[in-house]
Design a protein around this motif. Structure first.
Motif, mmCIF file in Angstrom:
data_model
loop_
_atom_site.group_PDB
_atom_site.id
_atom_site.type_symbol
_atom_site.label_atom_id
_atom_site.label_comp_id
_atom_site.label_asym_id
_atom_site.label_seq_id
_atom_site.Cartn_x
_atom_site.Cartn_y
_atom_site.Cartn_z
ATOM 1 N N TRP A 1 71.966 39.289 -49.654
ATOM 2 C CA TRP A 1 71.530 39.979 -50.860
ATOM 3 C C TRP A 1 70.494 39.131 -51.581
ATOM 4 N N SER A 2 69.554 39.792 -52.223
ATOM 5 C CA SER A 2 68.735 39.125 -53.232
ATOM 6 C C SER A 2 69.129 39.778 -54.551
ATOM 7 N N SER A 3 68.719 39.228 -55.646
ATOM 8 C CA SER A 3 69.020 39.838 -56.941
ATOM 9 C C SER A 3 67.900 40.779 -57.381
ATOM 10 N N SER A 4 66.924 40.997 -56.512
ATOM 11 C CA SER A 4 65.793 41.864 -56.838
ATOM 12 C C SER A 4 66.063 43.284 -56.341
ATOM 13 N N GLU B 1 81.019 31.539 -61.059
ATOM 14 C CA GLU B 1 80.041 30.542 -60.628
ATOM 15 C C GLU B 1 78.807 30.520 -61.529
ATOM 16 N N VAL B 2 78.459 31.669 -62.106
ATOM 17 C CA VAL B 2 77.303 31.746 -63.015
ATOM 18 C C VAL B 2 77.495 30.797 -64.191
ATOM 19 N N ASN B 3 78.705 30.671 -64.651
ATOM 20 C CA ASN B 3 78.987 29.760 -65.770
ATOM 21 C C ASN B 3 78.719 28.307 -65.402
ATOM 22 N N ASN B 4 78.665 27.997 -64.115
ATOM 23 C CA ASN B 4 78.373 26.642 -63.639
ATOM 24 C C ASN B 4 76.916 26.488 -63.196
ATOM 25 N N GLY B 5 76.063 27.479 -63.518
ATOM 26 C CA GLY B 5 74.640 27.380 -63.208
ATOM 27 C C GLY B 5 74.188 28.056 -61.920
ATOM 28 N N TRP B 6 75.079 28.733 -61.227
ATOM 29 C CA TRP B 6 74.736 29.398 -59.972
ATOM 30 C C TRP B 6 74.241 30.818 -60.228
ATOM 31 N N PHE B 7 73.442 31.351 -59.299
ATOM 32 C CA PHE B 7 72.906 32.708 -59.412
ATOM 33 C C PHE B 7 72.557 33.245 -58.031
ATOM 34 N N VAL B 8 72.366 34.556 -57.953
ATOM 35 C CA VAL B 8 71.910 35.198 -56.720
ATOM 36 C C VAL B 8 70.388 35.090 -56.704
ATOM 37 N N PRO B 9 69.802 34.479 -55.665
ATOM 38 C CA PRO B 9 68.346 34.289 -55.653
ATOM 39 C C PRO B 9 67.580 35.614 -55.666
ATOM 40 N N SER B 10 66.422 35.585 -56.289
ATOM 41 C CA SER B 10 65.530 36.741 -56.281
ATOM 42 C C SER B 10 64.830 36.831 -54.923
ATOM 43 N N ARG B 11 64.127 37.914 -54.748
ATOM 44 C CA ARG B 11 63.336 38.120 -53.525
ATOM 45 C C ARG B 11 62.334 36.971 -53.331
ATOM 46 N N ALA B 12 61.636 36.597 -54.389
ATOM 47 C CA ALA B 12 60.637 35.526 -54.303
ATOM 48 C C ALA B 12 61.293 34.171 -54.037
ATOM 49 N N GLU B 13 62.461 33.936 -54.625
ATOM 50 C CA GLU B 13 63.160 32.664 -54.413
ATOM 51 C C GLU B 13 63.638 32.537 -52.970
ATOM 52 N N TRP B 14 64.148 33.625 -52.383
ATOM 53 C CA TRP B 14 64.534 33.587 -50.968
ATOM 54 C C TRP B 14 63.317 33.313 -50.090
ATOM 55 N N SER C 1 72.505 30.285 -55.433
ATOM 56 C CA SER C 1 71.571 29.166 -55.602
ATOM 57 C C SER C 1 71.789 28.553 -56.965
ATOM 58 N N ALA C 2 71.275 27.351 -57.121
ATOM 59 C CA ALA C 2 71.316 26.686 -58.411
ATOM 60 C C ALA C 2 70.110 25.765 -58.531
ATOM 61 N N THR C 3 69.672 25.563 -59.737
ATOM 62 C CA THR C 3 68.622 24.584 -60.014
ATOM 63 C C THR C 3 69.195 23.613 -61.027
ATOM 64 N N PHE C 4 69.109 22.326 -60.710
ATOM 65 C CA PHE C 4 69.680 21.316 -61.589
ATOM 66 C C PHE C 4 68.642 20.279 -61.928
ATOM 67 N N ASP D 1 58.983 38.030 -58.788
ATOM 68 C CA ASP D 1 58.705 36.935 -59.683
ATOM 69 C C ASP D 1 59.632 35.758 -59.381
ATOM 70 N N PHE D 2 59.025 34.617 -59.082
ATOM 71 C CA PHE D 2 59.826 33.421 -58.828
ATOM 72 C C PHE D 2 60.520 33.002 -60.123
ATOM 73 N N GLY D 3 61.760 32.597 -60.005
ATOM 74 C CA GLY D 3 62.530 32.166 -61.163
ATOM 75 C C GLY D 3 63.315 33.273 -61.842
ATOM 76 N N LYS D 4 63.294 34.471 -61.284
ATOM 77 C CA LYS D 4 63.971 35.609 -61.899
ATOM 78 C C LYS D 4 65.432 35.740 -61.474
ATOM 79 N N GLY D 5 65.878 34.958 -60.499
ATOM 80 C CA GLY D 5 67.241 35.087 -59.990
ATOM 81 C C GLY D 5 68.303 34.976 -61.067
ATOM 82 N N LYS D 6 68.132 34.018 -61.985
ATOM 83 C CA LYS D 6 69.127 33.836 -63.048
ATOM 84 C C LYS D 6 69.223 35.065 -63.941
#
Length: 119
Positions: free
Chosen positions: A82-85, A40-53, A116-119, A1-6
């Motif tokens: 790594w992906s977060s999936s 880094e998560v507190n600043n909006g960063w996350f490990v991308p999901s499989r779909a995001e990669w 990754s991050a989305t701003f 699922d795209f957008g699941k990394g966070k």
């Protein structure tokens, strides 16, 4: 699922904090990977999901072909991340830029991490 990394990253950190693994926070100069990611998560960063990669690699046309100008090393990328999936509690979906695929592999394997991050 795209957008699941966070949400995946939040879940992984929660599980990491709930149980001591290996040399978790052993000393100030050798913090565990998830301990560093939490900051880094507190600043909006996350490990991308499989779909995001997959979307990232597809959008930029990244390839494993070293004769192509879109070769993954030309983007400053390592050959796997790594992906977060997770495919199960024992397997994660890393992305392999050197062979243009994703394959379920054990969570005990060592892979590079790129946030990754989305701003």
């Amino acid at each position: 699922d795209f957008g699941k990394g966070k949400s995946n990253t939040t879940t992984m950190i929660s599980k990491w904090n709930a149980k001591a693994y290996g040399d978790q926070d052993k000393c100030s100069s050798h913090k565990d990977m998830w301990g560093q990611i939490q900051k880094e998560v507190n600043n909006g960063w996350f490990v991308p999901s499989r779909a995001e990669w997959t979307a990232f690699a597809g959008e930029f046309g990244i390839t494993e072909d070293s004769s192509n100008n879109k070769y993954y090393e030309n983007f400053g990328l390592s050959y796997y991340y790594w992906s977060s999936s997770q495919s199960s509690s024992y397997n994660v979906w890393p992305i392999y830029f050197d062979s243009d695929h994703m394959n379920g592999n054990g969570v005990s394997n060592s892979y590079s991490v790129r946030l990754s991050a989305t701003f």
